[in-house]
Design a protein around this motif. Structure first.
Motif, PDB file in Angstrom:
ATOM      1  N   GLY A  91      -2.211 -18.351   4.372  1.00 40.10           N
ATOM      2  CA  GLY A  91      -0.853 -17.889   4.635  1.00 40.10           C
ATOM      3  C   GLY A  91      -0.109 -18.795   5.591  1.00 40.10           C
ATOM      4  O   GLY A  91       1.115 -18.976   5.478  1.00 40.10           O
ATOM      5  N   LEU A 104       7.194 -16.202   9.116  1.00 36.46           N
ATOM      6  CA  LEU A 104       6.337 -16.183   7.933  1.00 36.46           C
ATOM      7  C   LEU A 104       4.855 -16.274   8.310  1.00 36.46           C
ATOM      8  O   LEU A 104       4.003 -15.668   7.656  1.00 36.46           O
ATOM      9  CB  LEU A 104       6.706 -17.341   7.002  1.00 36.46           C
ATOM     10  CG  LEU A 104       8.052 -17.220   6.270  1.00 36.46           C
ATOM     11  CD1 LEU A 104       8.370 -18.511   5.532  1.00 36.46           C
ATOM     12  CD2 LEU A 104       8.026 -16.048   5.287  1.00 36.46           C
ATOM     13  N   ALA A 156       3.406 -20.672   4.681  1.00 33.21           N
ATOM     14  CA  ALA A 156       4.573 -20.516   5.563  1.00 33.21           C
ATOM     15  C   ALA A 156       5.181 -21.877   5.898  1.00 33.21           C
ATOM     16  O   ALA A 156       6.410 -22.047   5.907  1.00 33.21           O
ATOM     17  CB  ALA A 156       4.164 -19.789   6.844  1.00 33.21           C
ATOM     18  N   TYR A 185      -2.029 -11.024   5.568  1.00 31.71           N
ATOM     19  CA  TYR A 185      -2.460 -10.729   4.201  1.00 31.71           C
ATOM     20  C   TYR A 185      -3.296 -11.857   3.575  1.00 31.71           C
ATOM     21  O   TYR A 185      -4.175 -11.594   2.750  1.00 31.71           O
ATOM     22  CB  TYR A 185      -1.244 -10.462   3.318  1.00 31.71           C
ATOM     23  CG  TYR A 185      -0.436  -9.267   3.767  1.00 31.71           C
ATOM     24  CD1 TYR A 185      -0.862  -7.965   3.487  1.00 31.71           C
ATOM     25  CD2 TYR A 185       0.743  -9.429   4.485  1.00 31.71           C
ATOM     26  CE1 TYR A 185      -0.127  -6.866   3.910  1.00 31.71           C
ATOM     27  CE2 TYR A 185       1.487  -8.327   4.912  1.00 31.71           C
ATOM     28  CZ  TYR A 185       1.049  -7.057   4.618  1.00 31.71           C
ATOM     29  OH  TYR A 185       1.767  -5.966   5.042  1.00 31.71           O
ATOM     30  N   LEU A 199       2.379 -13.637   6.720  1.00 32.33           N
ATOM     31  CA  LEU A 199       1.459 -14.109   5.686  1.00 32.33           C
ATOM     32  C   LEU A 199       0.019 -14.207   6.171  1.00 32.33           C
ATOM     33  O   LEU A 199      -0.916 -14.026   5.386  1.00 32.33           O
ATOM     34  CB  LEU A 199       1.933 -15.461   5.153  1.00 32.33           C
ATOM     35  CG  LEU A 199       3.285 -15.456   4.423  1.00 32.33           C
ATOM     36  CD1 LEU A 199       3.665 -16.854   3.965  1.00 32.33           C
ATOM     37  CD2 LEU A 199       3.246 -14.507   3.228  1.00 32.33           C
TER      38      LEU A 199
END
Length: 519
Positions: A407, A395, A411, A402, A399
């Motif tokens: 992110g 993750l 995660a 983006y 993440l």
């Protein structure tokens, strides 16, 4: 009954001590932020203390977790003499391991920094290496502290070890204020080292009231072998959890400058709030889990586990809701001064919100892990943690592309949730078939009461503080205190109204008072 009253009394005093310790921790982070803000220097210091802190969490937490059930079993089965012989042997070998860690760390410091934060600039890398070489000796002192704390906890002494943890923060604060102009960020490293050294001496002297060690090494001691078998999976399991943080910082080192320190500020702030109340529940209940496991009373152990999870949930929910509501104010009060500007507040407050939500899952998972450890099963938590770190790293990569540094925290939140759910399921299957309904009931009641609390806080902000300038630190503190007091009252009253099991004593007391008035 007397034991329960003693634990309740210690729990209340422990919470008071935790508040004082949290204020000191706030002060330490705030003073550091004032001097270094969200900068490359702050990144270098964060990386430098990262390895000792990871080893604290991995090896020394494992030592503490192993000492409590094994020392309890020795006391229960062989009395004081057998327990003393075991702990002397354990203590001596831990000392040798500590010295080995420090020696290896000093030799391979540059390589360790490169592996844990490969994206640092050459300047930041060189600074992190120098700082780490100064702080690595704290590992020796921390090893002594963990063993001593385990012994004290078994003897139902929780308050003194908690008080002594404030010494390390005092050391950093004193050295930063007195010597930062002369030594820069190295003042924080010197303070950290001196603070833990003093804490170690005080903790050891306190423990001597219960145990007196003799220098004794026996690698063939069956209990030492048992400790090793328990510790290895624990080290792997906790180490895998720490890989989440390492993965966060590795990826953050490739993002914009200040990303590592932003993560660190947010993480430390949520950890302080977690330690304020939530970790006390685990600290106090773990020796009870170990005693019940040593006595073979699985039914009582299960009942205690469910009650502990319920209490943790009811403490977590208002802390998370209130913390997210006051995120800007909390971060501003803690850090906004000097090099730490409004842009830094905005960035850290977002990360803080997600970390705070993560504390719910971390707390419940920690309770499950303690139950496994009490029953001498350290392999299962390691397997569950392995699954979690794989999910987290995957993750993280996706993440961060983006959402950037946000992110990474999302995660961590998702992977923590998955690990906690898995832990509860496996505890149900392997330890004892406990009823899940009381846990869901506590969660539902707590969330509902938390929502009511949030509605009241929004109304207070809208009605009372509309048009009031809360930009100054003093007004932020006043506003936060009003919100906290009102939030606690609304949440507590809501729990009583919704007849939460944990409020039975309070409701009975209120009923008796009302009955007397009617008469």
């Amino acid at each position: 009954m007397k034991r329960q009253k003693s634990l309740v009394g210690q729990g209340l005093f422990l919470s008071f001590v935790a508040i004082m310790a949290s204020i000191l921790s706030f002060a330490k982070e705030a003073i550091f932020a004032n001097y270094f803000g969200v900068s490359e220097i702050a990144d270098a210091y964060t990386v430098a203390i990262q390895v000792p802190e990871i080893l604290f969490a991995v090896v020394w937490e494992s030592i503490n977790a192993v000492v409590i059930p094994l020392y309890t079993e020795k006391l229960h089965n062989e009395g004081k003499k057998g327990a003393n012989r075991f702990i002397s042997n354990f203590f001596s070998i831990v000392g040798l391991i500590c010295i080995l860690f420090v020696a290896l760390g000093e030799i391979f410091t540059a390589a360790v920094v490169k592996v844990t934060s490969p994206g640092l600039s050459d300047t930041a890398h060189a600074l992190a290496v120098d700082l780490m070489r100064w702080v690595l000796p704290v590992l020796i002192f921390e090893g002594v502290i963990r063993v001593a704390t385990g012994v004290l906890n078994v003897h139902k002494q929780f308050v003194v070890p908690k008080i002594l943890t404030t010494v390390r923060n005092i050391g950093v604060i004193v050295f930063l204020v007195a010597f930062s102009s002369r030594f820069g960020v190295f003042a924080a490293a010197f303070g950290f080292l001196c603070g833990i050294a003093i804490e170690c001496v005080l903790c050891y002297l306190t423990m001597l009231k219960n145990e007196r060690f003799s220098l004794y090494v026996n690698f063939k001691d069956p209990f030492l072998i048992k400790a090793g078998r328990m510790a290895v999976p624990l080290i792997i399991g906790i180490g895998i959890n720490e890989l989440n943080q390492i993965a966060d910082k590795i990826i953050a080192s490739f993002l914009i400058a200040g990303s590592i320190s932003s993560l660190n500020y947010a993480s430390k702030l949520s950890s302080i709030i977690h330690g304020l109340l939530l970790s006390n529940v685990i600290t106090i209940m773990y020796p009870t889990f170990s005693r019940l496991a040593a006595e073979g009373d699985r039914e009582k152990l299960t009942e205690t586990f469910v009650k502990t999870v319920r209490i943790a949930i009811m403490l977590c929910v208002p802390i998370i809701f209130g913390g997210i509501f006051l995120r800007q104010e909390i971060v501003s009060i803690a850090f906004m001064r000097g090099a730490f500007d409004q842009a830094s507040v905005d960035q850290v407050s977002v990360l803080f919100s997600y970390y705070l939500a993560t504390t719910f899952f971390v707390t419940v998972n920690s309770i499950g892990v303690k139950v496994f450890t009490s029953c001498y099963d350290t392999k299962t938590p390691a397997v569950i943690s392995s699954i979690g770190v794989v999910i987290n790293i995957a993750l993280n990569i996706v993440l961060a592309i983006y959402l950037g540094v946000v992110g990474l925290v999302i995660a961590t939140l998702i992977s923590s949730a998955i690990v906690t759910i898995a832990c509860l399921i496996v505890v149900h299957k392997k330890i004892y078939k406990y009823k899940i309904t009381p846990i869901f009931s506590a969660l539902g009641q707590s969330v509902l009461c938390g929502v009511l609390m949030m509605v009241v806080l929004i109304l207070i902000k809208t009605i009372v503080f509309t048009g009031v300038d809360v930009s100054s630190v003093l007004m932020k503190i006043v506003y936060s205190l009003v919100a906290v007091v009102c939030g606690v009252i609304v949440y507590g009253v809501s729990l009583i109204v919704f007849r939460a099991e944990e409020t039975n004593a309070i409701r009975s007391r209120i009923a008796r008072i009302l009955h007397r008035k009617k008469r």
